[in-house]
Design a protein around this motif. Structure first.
Motif, short mmCIF file in Angstrom:
data_model
loop_
_atom_site.label_atom_id
_atom_site.label_comp_id
_atom_site.label_asym_id
_atom_site.label_seq_id
_atom_site.Cartn_x
_atom_site.Cartn_y
_atom_site.Cartn_z
N THR A 39 10.60 -8.23 -49.22
CA THR A 39 10.10 -7.13 -50.05
C THR A 39 8.79 -6.61 -49.47
O THR A 39 8.05 -7.34 -48.81
CB THR A 39 9.86 -7.61 -51.48
OG1 THR A 39 8.93 -8.71 -51.44
CG2 THR A 39 11.16 -8.09 -52.12
N VAL A 40 8.53 -5.31 -49.74
CA VAL A 40 7.31 -4.69 -49.25
C VAL A 40 6.32 -4.63 -50.40
O VAL A 40 6.66 -4.25 -51.51
CB VAL A 40 7.61 -3.27 -48.72
CG1 VAL A 40 6.34 -2.59 -48.25
CG2 VAL A 40 8.63 -3.32 -47.61
N ALA A 41 5.07 -5.04 -50.09
CA ALA A 41 4.02 -5.01 -51.13
C ALA A 41 2.93 -4.05 -50.70
O ALA A 41 2.63 -3.91 -49.52
CB ALA A 41 3.46 -6.41 -51.33
N SER A 42 2.34 -3.37 -51.68
CA SER A 42 1.23 -2.46 -51.40
C SER A 42 0.03 -2.91 -52.22
O SER A 42 0.15 -3.27 -53.40
CB SER A 42 1.58 -1.01 -51.80
OG SER A 42 2.66 -0.57 -51.00
N ILE A 43 -1.15 -2.87 -51.58
CA ILE A 43 -2.40 -3.26 -52.25
C ILE A 43 -3.37 -2.09 -52.13
O ILE A 43 -3.53 -1.50 -51.06
CB ILE A 43 -3.00 -4.52 -51.58
CG1 ILE A 43 -2.04 -5.69 -51.68
CG2 ILE A 43 -4.32 -4.88 -52.22
CD1 ILE A 43 -2.50 -6.89 -50.90
N VAL A 44 -4.03 -1.77 -53.24
CA VAL A 44 -5.04 -0.70 -53.22
C VAL A 44 -6.39 -1.38 -53.11
O VAL A 44 -6.77 -2.20 -53.93
CB VAL A 44 -4.97 0.16 -54.50
CG1 VAL A 44 -6.04 1.23 -54.48
CG2 VAL A 44 -3.59 0.78 -54.64
N VAL A 50 -4.87 2.21 -49.16
CA VAL A 50 -3.68 1.46 -49.56
C VAL A 50 -3.19 0.70 -48.33
O VAL A 50 -2.99 1.29 -47.25
CB VAL A 50 -2.58 2.40 -50.09
CG1 VAL A 50 -1.33 1.61 -50.44
CG2 VAL A 50 -3.09 3.18 -51.29
N VAL A 51 -3.00 -0.59 -48.49
CA VAL A 51 -2.48 -1.43 -47.42
C VAL A 51 -1.08 -1.86 -47.82
O VAL A 51 -0.88 -2.40 -48.91
CB VAL A 51 -3.39 -2.66 -47.18
CG1 VAL A 51 -2.80 -3.54 -46.11
CG2 VAL A 51 -4.79 -2.23 -46.84
N THR A 52 -0.12 -1.58 -46.96
CA THR A 52 1.28 -1.91 -47.24
C THR A 52 1.77 -2.92 -46.21
O THR A 52 1.48 -2.80 -45.02
CB THR A 52 2.15 -0.65 -47.18
OG1 THR A 52 1.60 0.33 -48.06
CG2 THR A 52 3.58 -0.95 -47.58
N GLY A 53 2.52 -3.90 -46.66
CA GLY A 53 3.06 -4.89 -45.72
C GLY A 53 4.07 -5.79 -46.40
O GLY A 53 4.34 -5.68 -47.60
N TYR A 54 4.65 -6.63 -45.63
CA TYR A 54 5.65 -7.55 -46.15
C TYR A 54 4.95 -8.74 -46.80
O TYR A 54 3.89 -9.18 -46.35
CB TYR A 54 6.57 -8.06 -45.04
CG TYR A 54 7.45 -6.98 -44.45
CD1 TYR A 54 8.52 -6.48 -45.18
CD2 TYR A 54 7.20 -6.48 -43.19
CE1 TYR A 54 9.32 -5.49 -44.64
CE2 TYR A 54 8.00 -5.50 -42.63
CZ TYR A 54 9.05 -5.00 -43.38
OH TYR A 54 9.85 -4.03 -42.85
N THR A 55 5.54 -9.25 -47.82
CA THR A 55 4.97 -10.44 -48.46
C THR A 55 5.32 -11.67 -47.63
O THR A 55 6.39 -11.74 -47.01
CB THR A 55 5.53 -10.62 -49.89
OG1 THR A 55 6.95 -10.73 -49.79
CG2 THR A 55 5.14 -9.47 -50.78
#
Length: 151
Positions: A39-44, A50-55
């Protein structure tokens, strides 16, 4: 040389060598089995990015296996003792077999010597019997007088 004359040195000029930009290799593509796509997670972040990456699943420690009631070392020592006893028993049987074989061969040699010796004794000591191919010589008193034989 002249006192007010100083030798002049040649001026060396160094030109900087430009460093080429680093070669960027594309990241290798890791094949992913269908159905196991992470799954792809995004962190603000606080500044609004916004940083998006795989968990990433946290590393789980391996489950602790229950120790056996008897240590492996004790089992290995016991098996080694059993193997040693088996080898000693086999060596004892082997030495017994060799001793019995030696006694048997000795008895055969003794029996052959007795039979062959008896046969020789019978042949030598038997006075009766017809002997073929032999020459019988009767020895009589012979008298030799003055180089003449009187038989």
């Amino acid at each position: 040389m002249y006192p007010d004359h100083t030798p002049q040195r040649a001026v060396e000029v160094h030109h900087p060598t430009p460093i080429p930009p680093p070669v960027v290799h594309p990241a290798p593509v890791v094949p992913v089995q269908p159905g196991t796509v992470p799954t792809v997670a995004s962190i603000v972040l606080p500044d609004g990015r916004v940083v998006t990456g795989y968990t990433i699943d946290p590393a789980r420690p391996e489950p602790v296996t229950a120790k056996p009631a008897v240590s492996r070392t004790a089992v290995n020592v016991a098996l080694g003792g059993v193997g040693f006893l088996a080898v000693c028993g086999g060596l004892l049987l082997l030495t017994s077999f060799i001793a019995a074989l030696t006694a048997f061969i000795t008895q055969l040699i003794t029996l052959a010597a007795v039979i062959f010796g008896g046969w020789i004794a019978v042949q030598v000591l038997s006075g009766s019997g017809h002997r073929e191919g032999g020459t019988t010589v009767n020895i009589r008193k012979a008298v030799i007088k003055r180089n003449k034989f009187f038989g």
